[in-house]
Design an enzyme around this catalytic site. Structure first.
Site, PDB file in Angstrom:
ATOM      1  N   HIS A 144       3.092  -9.532   0.949  1.00 56.06           N
ATOM      2  CA  HIS A 144       2.838  -8.610   2.054  1.00 56.06           C
ATOM      3  C   HIS A 144       4.132  -8.094   2.671  1.00 56.06           C
ATOM      4  CE1 HIS A 144       1.360  -7.664   6.270  1.00 56.06           C
ATOM      5  NE2 HIS A 144       0.480  -7.014   5.530  1.00 56.06           N
ATOM      6  N   HIS A 169       1.259  -1.387  15.148  1.00 55.92           N
ATOM      7  CA  HIS A 169       1.368  -2.177  13.919  1.00 55.92           C
ATOM      8  C   HIS A 169       2.686  -2.942  13.823  1.00 55.92           C
ATOM      9  CE1 HIS A 169       1.499  -2.629   9.389  1.00 55.92           C
ATOM     10  NE2 HIS A 169       0.253  -2.984   9.639  1.00 55.92           N
ATOM     11  N   ARG A 207       0.871  -1.171   0.000  1.00 56.69           N
ATOM     12  CA  ARG A 207       0.000   0.000   0.000  1.00 56.69           C
ATOM     13  C   ARG A 207       0.910   1.224   0.000  1.00 56.69           C
ATOM     14  NH1 ARG A 207      -5.019  -2.166   1.650  1.00 56.69           N
ATOM     15  NH2 ARG A 207      -4.862  -3.889   3.134  1.00 56.69           N
TER      16      ARG A 207
END
Length: 713
Positions: free
Chosen positions: A463, A620, A403
């Protein structure tokens, strides 16, 4: 036989009683988010923000998780989860747990936050409570700006029930024909291209005889009170607001798609309209006849309907955070430039690429650990990529993009590097949920400039967060790497806590070279020098690290594990953690979101303690610490302990080997474990209890302490 072996033999660690349900655990996480809005210690506009996040989180939960469960029920799937529930039983448990939470959220807004807003001069008024002057202004606004974009859609035998977009606000309108007396139904979509809350002009910012900070009304009420303009000659009998949520996960059969990018583009075009409806939100005043028609037309059941007493879609409360009222927000935080990079002068660095004071020289001195948002992403990771693109000694740049954002210098730097003749490869993950359109845009832009764009591996999401820079230094080639826990996105880097390692260690450079060859070519690499890589070796390596702590305990030594991550779901990892607890390994888990492990169960997990830290920043980072009988090993990376991360995604976790950096990471973990302000303890019954300072004990907020430490560094 030892006692621990007897217990291990007697207890079935796969028994469903030792596992929490994934979906219900996530709802408990969202409850903790809602608590930040409930907590009076949180500044007012931040409370509105957390109420909005709670709603936004729920939207995604329904679009993905509930949609999957409904599909499974429809397909007749009866397989039970590790906690022993079928898909239908999970849906029933979700509704039972969630409905009181939604009621609590809306009660909080209507009875607590809305009055508190008014106390501070922020009035979100109902249309019926505004003055005649304010009403006149809104009527003119309706005619000029709102009316032209509205499209009333009749529903009758010649007008089929209209398609409605995902997450759209709609008015169900009942009108009466005065000539025939016949009642008819129409739907009016509330436009989402205009602000949800319409602010009145300054000259009309009067309420209760005084000027205020902000006064406005919801746009749906402006539409509702001007429906006569949409149905001239008809009598408006009633109107009712509703909102629908559709399944939004796209399904692409990758190994049958000739062009993955094109296949995903085609799926995205219909996502907002084609997905089945999974939730209908209505107000209690909606009559049974209208309610039943909506249920039937959308092929729902009563269990899919959520009655909302008050405003629908509180996600839009996030807009109030833009008000210039710093006293009602968290104190501002500006990320700090890491100490070892502060001496780098940006202008001279860009102009003189042979400058020994560049970021590469800083990395050559020692490995560099960066901790966002406490330390600046822009001045460290982004600058690492920007400088590599401009440095004539850099030969190649390879990185993954899961992202990113439109205002990042990263994409433009990759383009500039390719245009200057460097070898540039970018793996853009087109299947990053809800970022597919954004990633397609960047992939096409990169390809046009000559960047080698790869879309990942069939059946796997990429990822991992990695960058590899290949640089000519004299007669030698040196490889520089960044391995992180967060996305290459400067916006989220200001909101998410993440860790990144910048290094030029040869073994890490060699590992990333092999990993990129695996991602872009036909490599069948199955072993790496230092990295733990999914789906190749990570699961086995993690299990081996846990078993090593078990062996230490069995040999009379100390066993200790501290792991920080977003979610812990994987049954195999949970079972081995139970074994470790039975052997005497002391385990502390810092799990922000989902935790399917049941802690503090006698003879099973009594040595396992779990906390969740919730605060202004989204926790995170993933950090894994293994005591190893005093030879501490610490790892960071992109993977949670979930089946998808270990089996269905490409992930990379790296050891941190510099002793000073190991101490830094241990300190971060210790601060989190000692938190008595933002930490919640998970109990064996599944409840979370928020910690509070004892009498005369100072408040220890993880994020506040880390901000203070960073400022002093």
């Amino acid at each position: 036989m030892t006692k621990s072996k007897e217990i291990a033999k007697a207890i079935n660690l796969s028994d469903s009683q030792y596992y929490f349900n994934r979906e219900l655990s996530w709802l408990e996480f969202n409850r903790r988010v809602l608590h930040e809005a409930l907590d009076s210690r949180t500044p007012l506009l931040e409370r509105l923000k957390f109420a909005a996040i709670f709603s936004s989180n729920l939207d995604e939960f329904f679009m993905v998780r509930v949609a999957i469960l409904k599909d499974q029920v429809q397909a007749g799937v009866s397989q039970r989860t590790p906690d022993g529930r079928t898909p239908q039983e999970q849906l029933e448990a979700i509704a039972q747990l969630l409905r009181p939470m939604v009621i609590e959220q809306h009660h909080l807004f209507e009875k607590v936050l809305r009055p508190e807003m008014a106390f501070h001069g922020i009035y979100l008024l109902n249309y019926k409570d505004i003055s005649s002057e304010q009403r006149s202004y809104l009527q003119d606004l309706f005619k000029q700006r709102i009316f032209p974009v509205l499209t009333p859609l009749a529903v009758d035998p010649s007008h089929p029930f209209p398609l409605m977009a995902n997450l759209s606000l709609n008015l169900a309108v009942v009108v009466k024909d005065p000539a025939t007396g016949e009642e008819k139904f129409a739907r009016v979509k509330v436009p989402n291209i205009l602000p949800r809350f319409i602010e009145l002009p300054k000259q009309l910012q009067q309420h209760n005889g005084k000027s205020n900070q902000w006064i406005g009304v919801p746009i749906e009420q402006v539409v509702a009170h001007n429906l006569e303009a949409l149905f001239p000659g008809m009598i408006i009998k009633e109107y009712h607001l509703f909102r629908l949520t559709r399944k939004a996960d796209i399904a692409v059969v990758e190994d049958e798609a000739d062009d993955l990018l094109l296949a995903i583009q085609q799926e995205l075009r219909g996502r907002h309209f084609r997905g089945s409806v999974v939730r209908l939100e209505i107000q209690p005043s909606m009559p049974k006849s209208v309610r039943q028609m909506l249920i039937e037309e959308m092929e729902l059941t009563e269990g899919d309907v959520y009655e909302i007493d008050g405003l629908l879609n509180l996600k839009d409360l996030m807009s109030f955070l833009a008000l210039p009222l710093p006293e009602l927000k968290d104190p501002p935080w500006t990320p700090v430039i890491p100490p070892r990079l502060r001496h780098l002068n940006q202008a001279s660095k860009i102009a003189q690429l042979d400058d020994p004071e560049d970021i590469f020289s800083a990395i050559r001195q020692n490995d560099l650990l960066v901790h966002h948002p406490y330390e600046s992403f822009t001045a460290s990771v982004e600058q690492f990529i920007v400088q590599a693109a401009r440095d004539r000694h850099v030969l190649a740049i390879k990185m993954t993009l899961y992202r990113t954002s439109g205002d990042s210098e990263i994409v433009s730097s990759l383009i500039a590097a390719a245009e200057s003749g460097k070898q540039v490869a970018a793996l853009v993950e087109l299947k990053a949920r809800f970022d597919e359109e954004n990633n397609i845009t960047w992939a096409q832009k990169l390809e046009k400039s000559g960047v080698h764009v790869v879309y990942g591996l069939v059946g796997l999401k990429t990822h991992t967060k990695i960058v590899l820079i290949v640089r000519q230094e004299g007669e030698d080639i040196r490889r520089y790497v960044h391995i992180g826990t967060g996305n290459y996105n400067p916006k989220t880097a200001k909101l998410y806590t993440d860790i990144g390692l910048l290094s030029c260690r040869e073994d890490l450079g060699a590992d990333l070279t092999d990993l990129f060859n695996y991602l872009t070519g036909y490599s069948c690499q199955h072993s790496y020098r230092k990295l733990l890589v999914s789906p190749v070796s990570m699961r086995d390596r993690i299990i081996a690290l846990i078993r090593r702590e078990i062996e230490h305990c069995k040999n009379g030594k100390t066993g200790r594990i501290i792991a920080k991550m977003n979610s812990l779901v994987d049954p195999q990892i949970i079972a081995i953690l139970y074994e470790a607890s039975q052997a005497g390994v002391q385990i502390d888990l810092i799990i922000r979101g989902i935790c399917c492990l049941r802690p503090e169960v006698p003879e099973v997990s009594e040595n396992i303690h779990v906390i969740s830290v919730i605060g202004r920043f989204l926790e995170h980072s993933r950090i894994f610490h293994f005591h190893n009988h005093g030879h501490n090993e610490v790892y960071i990376g992109s993977a949670d302990w979930m089946p998808r991360n270990l089996d269905r995604r490409v992930e990379a976790v790296t050891p941190v080997e510099d002793p000073q950096l190991v101490q830094t990471l241990q300190k971060i973990l210790e601060i989190s474990l000692a938190d008595n302000r933002q930490a919640w303890e998970l109990k064996s019954d599944g409840s979370y209890i928020q910690r509070h300072p004892a009498k005369n004990e100072p408040e220890r907020s993880t994020q506040n302490i880390l901000m203070e430490m960073t400022l002093k560094s």
